[in-house]
Motif scaffolding. Structure first.
Motif, PDB file in Angstrom:
ATOM      1  N   VAL A 248       0.865  -1.188   0.000  1.00 37.46           N
ATOM      2  CA  VAL A 248       0.000   0.000   0.000  1.00 37.46           C
ATOM      3  C   VAL A 248       0.896   1.230   0.000  1.00 37.46           C
ATOM      4  N   GLY A 249       1.065   1.825  -1.159  1.00 33.12           N
ATOM      5  CA  GLY A 249       1.952   2.965  -1.340  1.00 33.12           C
ATOM      6  C   GLY A 249       2.587   2.886  -2.717  1.00 33.12           C
ATOM      7  N   ALA A 250       3.035   4.033  -3.211  1.00 37.75           N
ATOM      8  CA  ALA A 250       3.668   4.044  -4.534  1.00 37.75           C
ATOM      9  C   ALA A 250       4.828   5.026  -4.589  1.00 37.75           C
ATOM     10  N   GLY A 251       5.333   5.405  -3.405  1.00 38.72           N
ATOM     11  CA  GLY A 251       6.446   6.341  -3.349  1.00 38.72           C
ATOM     12  C   GLY A 251       7.791   5.644  -3.486  1.00 38.72           C
ATOM     13  N   LYS A 252       8.839   6.340  -3.065  1.00 43.13           N
ATOM     14  CA  LYS A 252      10.195   5.795  -3.199  1.00 43.13           C
ATOM     15  C   LYS A 252      10.358   4.498  -2.414  1.00 43.13           C
ATOM     16  N   LEU A 253       9.825   4.470  -1.190  1.00 40.32           N
ATOM     17  CA  LEU A 253       9.988   3.281  -0.366  1.00 40.32           C
ATOM     18  C   LEU A 253       9.254   2.090  -0.957  1.00 40.32           C
ATOM     19  N   ALA A 254       8.013   2.297  -1.386  1.00 37.59           N
ATOM     20  CA  ALA A 254       7.234   1.196  -1.961  1.00 37.59           C
ATOM     21  C   ALA A 254       7.936   0.618  -3.185  1.00 37.59           C
ATOM     22  N   LYS A 274       2.393 -13.487  -5.200  1.00 34.52           N
ATOM     23  CA  LYS A 274       1.396 -12.640  -5.858  1.00 34.52           C
ATOM     24  C   LYS A 274       1.459 -11.250  -5.230  1.00 34.52           C
ATOM     25  N   TYR A 275       1.875 -10.274  -6.015  1.00 40.74           N
ATOM     26  CA  TYR A 275       1.973  -8.897  -5.545  1.00 40.74           C
ATOM     27  C   TYR A 275       0.733  -8.118  -5.969  1.00 40.74           C
ATOM     28  N   HIS A 276       0.204  -7.324  -5.044  1.00 42.17           N
ATOM     29  CA  HIS A 276      -0.881  -6.394  -5.354  1.00 42.17           C
ATOM     30  C   HIS A 276      -0.406  -5.005  -4.940  1.00 42.17           C
ATOM     31  N   LEU A 277      -0.276  -4.132  -5.918  1.00 45.73           N
ATOM     32  CA  LEU A 277       0.293  -2.802  -5.679  1.00 45.73           C
ATOM     33  C   LEU A 277      -0.788  -1.734  -5.814  1.00 45.73           C
ATOM     34  N   PHE A 278      -0.853  -0.844  -4.831  1.00 44.86           N
ATOM     35  CA  PHE A 278      -1.874   0.204  -4.806  1.00 44.86           C
ATOM     36  C   PHE A 278      -1.218   1.577  -4.908  1.00 44.86           C
ATOM     37  N   GLY A 279      -1.792   2.431  -5.743  1.00 42.35           N
ATOM     38  CA  GLY A 279      -1.244   3.765  -5.948  1.00 42.35           C
ATOM     39  C   GLY A 279      -0.853   3.960  -7.396  1.00 42.35           C
ATOM     40  N   ASP A 280      -0.164   5.043  -7.653  1.00 44.90           N
ATOM     41  CA  ASP A 280       0.235   5.388  -9.017  1.00 44.90           C
ATOM     42  C   ASP A 280       1.609   4.798  -9.333  1.00 44.90           C
ATOM     43  N   TRP A 281       1.606   3.680 -10.042  1.00 44.36           N
ATOM     44  CA  TRP A 281       2.835   2.979 -10.415  1.00 44.36           C
ATOM     45  C   TRP A 281       3.176   3.154 -11.890  1.00 44.36           C
ATOM     46  N   ILE A 327       0.413  -7.431   4.504  1.00 44.12           N
ATOM     47  CA  ILE A 327       0.072  -6.107   3.986  1.00 44.12           C
ATOM     48  C   ILE A 327       1.136  -5.144   4.486  1.00 44.12           C
ATOM     49  N   ILE A 328       1.733  -4.413   3.546  1.00 44.62           N
ATOM     50  CA  ILE A 328       2.801  -3.479   3.905  1.00 44.62           C
ATOM     51  C   ILE A 328       2.311  -2.056   3.654  1.00 44.62           C
ATOM     52  N   PHE A 329       2.146  -1.282   4.718  1.00 44.21           N
ATOM     53  CA  PHE A 329       1.768   0.121   4.603  1.00 44.21           C
ATOM     54  C   PHE A 329       3.052   0.934   4.556  1.00 44.21           C
ATOM     55  N   CYS A 330       3.356   1.456   3.380  1.00 48.68           N
ATOM     56  CA  CYS A 330       4.716   1.990   3.166  1.00 48.68           C
ATOM     57  C   CYS A 330       4.748   3.276   2.353  1.00 48.68           C
ATOM     58  N   GLU A 331       3.787   4.162   2.578  1.00 53.45           N
ATOM     59  CA  GLU A 331       3.913   5.484   1.969  1.00 53.45           C
ATOM     60  C   GLU A 331       5.130   6.184   2.565  1.00 53.45           C
ATOM     61  N   ASP A 332       5.762   7.071   1.808  1.00 56.19           N
ATOM     62  CA  ASP A 332       6.913   7.802   2.327  1.00 56.19           C
ATOM     63  C   ASP A 332       6.532   8.666   3.531  1.00 56.19           C
ATOM     64  N   ASP A 333       5.302   9.167   3.536  1.00 60.02           N
ATOM     65  CA  ASP A 333       4.789   9.965   4.647  1.00 60.02           C
ATOM     66  C   ASP A 333       4.252   9.022   5.732  1.00 60.02           C
ATOM     67  N   GLY A 339      -2.599   6.266   9.643  1.00 68.63           N
ATOM     68  CA  GLY A 339      -4.040   6.320   9.409  1.00 68.63           C
ATOM     69  C   GLY A 339      -4.564   5.048   8.770  1.00 68.63           C
ATOM     70  N   ARG A 340      -3.821   4.499   7.825  1.00 71.18           N
ATOM     71  CA  ARG A 340      -4.294   3.319   7.096  1.00 71.18           C
ATOM     72  C   ARG A 340      -4.254   2.054   7.947  1.00 71.18           C
ATOM     73  N   ILE A 341      -3.209   1.889   8.727  1.00 70.13           N
ATOM     74  CA  ILE A 341      -3.170   0.675   9.550  1.00 70.13           C
ATOM     75  C   ILE A 341      -4.207   0.761  10.668  1.00 70.13           C
ATOM     76  N   HIS A 342      -4.513   1.967  11.097  1.00 68.24           N
ATOM     77  CA  HIS A 342      -5.583   2.127  12.086  1.00 68.24           C
ATOM     78  C   HIS A 342      -6.922   1.709  11.473  1.00 68.24           C
ATOM     79  N   GLU A 343      -7.161   2.107  10.226  1.00 68.41           N
ATOM     80  CA  GLU A 343      -8.383   1.681   9.534  1.00 68.41           C
ATOM     81  C   GLU A 343      -8.406   0.166   9.362  1.00 68.41           C
TER      82      GLU A 343
END
Length: 527
Positions: A248-254, A274-281, A327-333, A339-343
């Motif tokens: 979950v993320g599409a920044g530098k870290l993801a 099986k990879y599932h990528l979310f965001g702008d790739w 599930i990896i929550f890995c936005e750069d911010d 917020g996402r892991i809390h959800e």
């Protein structure tokens, strides 16, 4: 000379000139008065009067007698109120900012030096980690603003100075190494500065994600997000039977996590990820034109790793979340990850292990990416990794009769050997059937070597296939393609073909990547 020193020097010269003019005028005015009433008729007497006034001693043995002389006297009394404080502060700053650091540097001129520029949390943590194995070295922070590590960092008497690199390096003597770490936010600035410092014959480590054609072998480059990705897959290795992974993320870290997984988590064909990528790739896909030759894109063939790119939100498919293994929550911010892991914890029930990129321990998931885990000698200096990569290259050349000496390798070929060294942990986990191993040790590499030696010929051929798969992935991720003639400049190679299409001679070269586990020079790297 730093900005603070320049400013203090300008102020000091200005004050000296100001008082010199006043004293000259005082002598002129007093001489013009009644000579029987005044004694401030020489510059020497004027200086004595100034010192008595500044120190507020007030002996009264000298006072201006003329009207204009008394006007100047009033100016001296009013302006000198803070003058003594200023000069004491300047001397204090000179002593602790320049003289004391230089005396410390001189005292440790024959020790190993670790120089950090500038001071920040990253360099302070790195210095702290280095002291665990090298307490006797000098730890030097070059910071023009005079920032220094606080008590939260366990550093023994660090040296803080605003001097230039050349001035500091000129003090060092002897044969002990000098290591320079550049960690400003501007990676390109670090890179350019590093090239200049490397001319001084010191070891230079540069934080940057820039790797241009002007990259030099004199620098060791490290990237924060790549270090995090390496640490993550080492600490939380993929299941050897495959997994469903949501990123979950599409920044530098993801992007680093995904790329590093493709190169490190290379499994047998029957074990797929099986990879599932979310965001702008989109930009990532555009830059990796051969990705469809590595994995199946947006389809699950059941016999190969696959990747699905999702335009929808990560939480739009409850069935997918329930079927995920991690599930990896890995936005750069980091705030977005919180917020996402809390959800996720509040609204979903899933078997998945949840991981969150955070710079501190986080109780809602398994956190990763803390500075103390990342800015370590292992990830920044890469001495052991580079040492193993060098050994792998030399052993490959020795056993196959082909290859190039390490010092003559291009940066790409060096990275290819480093990728091979990175995959050794996966090889050991396979051989020992142990999925929780997260670090290579002298013991487990020797045990893995013994297991490999006892494999049947059929099993060893399977190992060869896995190594060829890993090698091909590295080249394809860098947009190499098949051609019957090799051309490094055009990124073409005749061996980018299925394993079964290789000659037996070429297939056996892939066996060397497993045989090196039993090499004593490799094993000793982990002792």
């Amino acid at each position: 000379m730093n900005k603070k020193t320049n400013k203090a020097l300008i102020w000091t010269i200005s004050i000296i000139v100001f008082y010199a003019v006043l004293l000259v005028l005082l002598v002129v005015f007093e001489r013009a008065g009644n000579p029987d009433e005044t004694v401030i008729t020489t510059f020497y007497n004027a200086i004595w009067y100034l010192l008595v006034t500044i120190t507020t001693v007030g002996y009264g043995d000298m006072t201006p007698m003329t009207p204009w002389g008394r006007v100047i006297g009033v100016i001296l009394m009013l302006s000198s109120a803070g003058l003594l404080t200023f000069f004491i502060g300047t001397l204090f700053s000179l002593f602790f900012g320049k003289l004391l650091p230089k005396s410390k540097l001189f005292g440790k001129r024959k020790k190993t030096w670790y120089i950090f520029h500038p001071f920040n949390d990253e360099t302070a943590v790195l210095a702290e980690n280095l002291t665990e194995t090298d307490k006797d070295a000098a730890y030097i922070f070059l910071d023009p603003d005079g920032n220094s590590p606080g008590p939260e960092y366990n550093l023994n008497n660090p040296i803080i100075t605003g001097e230039s690199f050349s001035d500091v390096l000129a003090i060092h003597k002897g044969n002990r190494p000098v290591n320079v770490f550049l960690s400003e936010d501007d990676g390109y600035k670090n890179f350019e500065l590093g090239k200049e410092i490397a001319k001084e014959n010191v070891n230079v480590y540069v934080k940057t994600d820039y790797v241009g054609k002007d990259a030099t072998k004199d620098l060791v480059l490290f990237d924060r997000y790549d270090c995090i990705a390496r640490d993550y897959w080492r600490r939380f290795p993929i299941n050897l039977k495959g997994e469903t992974v949501l990123i979950v993320g599409a920044g530098k870290l993801a992007r680093k996590l995904f790329s590093r997984s493709i190169l490190t988590n290379v499994l047998y064909d029957e074990d797929s990820i099986k990879y599932h990528l979310f965001g702008d790739w989109e930009n990532f896909v555009n830059n990796h034109t051969k990705m469809s030759e590595i994995l199946s894109v947006n389809e699950d063939t059941g016999s190969n790793d696959c990747v699905f790119f999702h335009d929808k939100m990560w939480n739009a498919d409850e069935t997918l979340i329930k079927s995920a293994d991690r599930i990896i929550f890995c936005e750069d911010d980091e705030k977005e990850n919180f917020g996402r892991i809390h959800e996720y914890n509040e609204f979903f029930v899933s078997k998945a292990d949840a991981y969150v990129y955070a710079s501190f321990e986080f109780n809602e998931g398994k956190s990763f990416g803390a500075d103390r885990d990342i800015f370590t000698p292992e990830f920044v200096m890469k001495q052991n990794l580079n040492r193993v990569a060098r050994e792998l290259n030399d052993l490959y050349a020795e056993r196959t009769g082909t290859g190039t000496a390490w010092d003559d390798l291009s940066e790409f070929k060096r990275q290819s050997n480093i990728a091979s060294a990175d995959h050794m942990l996966t090889k050991i986990r396979y051989l020992l059937s142990d999925e929780v191993i997260h670090k290579i040790t002298y013991d487990n590499i020797r045990r893995a070597a013994a297991v490999y030696e006892g494999l049947s010929e059929e099993k060893k051929i399977e190992c060869e296939k896995l190594e060829h798969k890993r090698w091909s992935r590295f080249h394809l991720m860098n947009n190499w393609e098949y051609d019957k003639s090799r051309n490094d400049n055009e990124r073409k190679h005749p061996l980018i073909v299925p394993f079964d299409d290789l000659s037996r001679e070429e297939q056996l070269k892939d066996r060397s990547a497993w045989e090196v586990l039993s090499d004593e020079d490799i094993q000793i790297c982990y002792k």
